[in-house]
Design a protein around this motif. Structure first.
Motif, PDB file in Angstrom:
ATOM      1  N   VAL A 180     -39.403  89.261 -54.078  1.00 43.06           N
ATOM      2  CA  VAL A 180     -39.357  90.683 -54.430  1.00 43.06           C
ATOM      3  C   VAL A 180     -40.118  91.496 -53.380  1.00 43.06           C
ATOM      4  CG1 VAL A 180     -40.154  92.385 -56.117  1.00 43.06           C
ATOM      5  CG2 VAL A 180     -39.008  90.312 -56.881  1.00 43.06           C
ATOM      6  N   GLY A 181     -41.232  90.974 -52.909  1.00 50.47           N
ATOM      7  CA  GLY A 181     -41.998  91.666 -51.875  1.00 50.47           C
ATOM      8  C   GLY A 181     -41.204  91.847 -50.594  1.00 50.47           C
ATOM      9  N   LEU A 182     -40.502  90.810 -50.194  1.00 54.00           N
ATOM     10  CA  LEU A 182     -39.667  90.928 -48.998  1.00 54.00           C
ATOM     11  C   LEU A 182     -38.539  91.925 -49.194  1.00 54.00           C
ATOM     12  CD1 LEU A 182     -39.455  87.208 -47.864  1.00 54.00           C
ATOM     13  CD2 LEU A 182     -40.656  89.076 -46.713  1.00 54.00           C
ATOM     14  N   ALA A 232     -49.890  96.277 -49.002  1.00 55.44           N
ATOM     15  CA  ALA A 232     -50.055  96.555 -50.426  1.00 55.44           C
ATOM     16  C   ALA A 232     -49.551  95.389 -51.272  1.00 55.44           C
ATOM     17  CB  ALA A 232     -49.314  97.834 -50.807  1.00 55.44           C
ATOM     18  N   LEU A 233     -48.411  94.835 -50.899  1.00 53.91           N
ATOM     19  CA  LEU A 233     -47.876  93.707 -51.651  1.00 53.91           C
ATOM     20  C   LEU A 233     -48.754  92.469 -51.525  1.00 53.91           C
ATOM     21  CD1 LEU A 233     -44.069  94.117 -50.982  1.00 53.91           C
ATOM     22  CD2 LEU A 233     -45.289  94.494 -53.120  1.00 53.91           C
ATOM     23  N   ALA A 234     -49.348  92.261 -50.363  1.00 55.23           N
ATOM     24  CA  ALA A 234     -50.253  91.125 -50.199  1.00 55.23           C
ATOM     25  C   ALA A 234     -51.470  91.281 -51.113  1.00 55.23           C
ATOM     26  CB  ALA A 234     -50.685  91.009 -48.744  1.00 55.23           C
ATOM     27  N   GLY A 235     -51.987  92.485 -51.213  1.00 53.06           N
ATOM     28  CA  GLY A 235     -53.112  92.726 -52.106  1.00 53.06           C
ATOM     29  C   GLY A 235     -52.739  92.514 -53.563  1.00 53.06           C
ATOM     30  N   ILE A 236     -51.577  93.011 -53.949  1.00 54.77           N
ATOM     31  CA  ILE A 236     -51.116  92.841 -55.328  1.00 54.77           C
ATOM     32  C   ILE A 236     -50.872  91.362 -55.633  1.00 54.77           C
ATOM     33  CG2 ILE A 236     -49.182  93.293 -56.890  1.00 54.77           C
ATOM     34  CD1 ILE A 236     -48.979  96.066 -55.523  1.00 54.77           C
ATOM     35  N   THR A 237     -50.303  90.633 -54.678  1.00 57.94           N
ATOM     36  CA  THR A 237     -50.072  89.202 -54.857  1.00 57.94           C
ATOM     37  C   THR A 237     -51.381  88.459 -55.021  1.00 57.94           C
ATOM     38  OG1 THR A 237     -48.060  89.356 -53.532  1.00 57.94           O
ATOM     39  CG2 THR A 237     -48.988  87.165 -53.855  1.00 57.94           C
ATOM     40  N   GLY A 238     -52.390  88.845 -54.259  1.00 64.78           N
ATOM     41  CA  GLY A 238     -53.702  88.229 -54.403  1.00 64.78           C
ATOM     42  C   GLY A 238     -54.300  88.460 -55.777  1.00 64.78           C
ATOM     43  N   VAL A 239     -54.160  89.662 -56.272  1.00 62.44           N
ATOM     44  CA  VAL A 239     -54.683  89.976 -57.607  1.00 62.44           C
ATOM     45  C   VAL A 239     -53.926  89.181 -58.668  1.00 62.44           C
ATOM     46  CG1 VAL A 239     -54.858  91.801 -59.331  1.00 62.44           C
ATOM     47  CG2 VAL A 239     -55.521  92.252 -56.972  1.00 62.44           C
ATOM     48  N   ILE A 240     -52.613  89.118 -58.553  1.00 63.81           N
ATOM     49  CA  ILE A 240     -51.812  88.363 -59.521  1.00 63.81           C
ATOM     50  C   ILE A 240     -52.167  86.880 -59.464  1.00 63.81           C
ATOM     51  CG2 ILE A 240     -49.461  87.599 -60.069  1.00 63.81           C
ATOM     52  CD1 ILE A 240     -48.525  90.412 -59.244  1.00 63.81           C
ATOM     53  N   ALA A 241     -52.325  86.338 -58.261  1.00 62.59           N
ATOM     54  CA  ALA A 241     -52.677  84.924 -58.129  1.00 62.59           C
ATOM     55  C   ALA A 241     -54.034  84.639 -58.743  1.00 62.59           C
ATOM     56  CB  ALA A 241     -52.662  84.531 -56.659  1.00 62.59           C
ATOM     57  N   ARG A 242     -54.962  85.547 -58.578  1.00 59.45           N
ATOM     58  CA  ARG A 242     -56.291  85.355 -59.163  1.00 59.45           C
ATOM     59  C   ARG A 242     -56.232  85.402 -60.690  1.00 59.45           C
ATOM     60  NH1 ARG A 242     -61.476  88.023 -56.316  1.00 59.45           N
ATOM     61  NH2 ARG A 242     -60.854  86.643 -54.650  1.00 59.45           N
TER      62      ARG A 242
END
Length: 74
Positions: free
Chosen positions: A29-31, A60-70
């Protein structure tokens, strides 16, 4: 006859597969979002520079992905 009463191992494996699927879907989805933002910026150059928009969206997507992964790891 011995039985293993600890069912956490198969359940943990299932959660690990689910986490991997969620991560891959999030990346996909990010891509797609990044490609759409770059395309929009190329079609309408007055909105922003295409590479700048792409970089901002990816960041922004990398940051959101990091938060979701955490959140998923907890």
């Amino acid at each position: 006859m011995t039985t293993d009463t600890d069912p956490s191992c198969p359940q943990n494996h299932d959660h690990q597969e689910l986490r991997l699927v969620i991560l891959l879907l999030t990346l996909l989805v990010g891509l797609l979002v990044t490609a759409a933002a770059v395309y929009l910026a190329r079609v309408h150059p007055t909105l922003a520079q295409p590479l700048g928009v792409g970089a901002a969206v990816v960041s922004a997507l990398a940051g959101i992905t990091g938060v979701i992964a955490r959140i998923i790891r907890r």
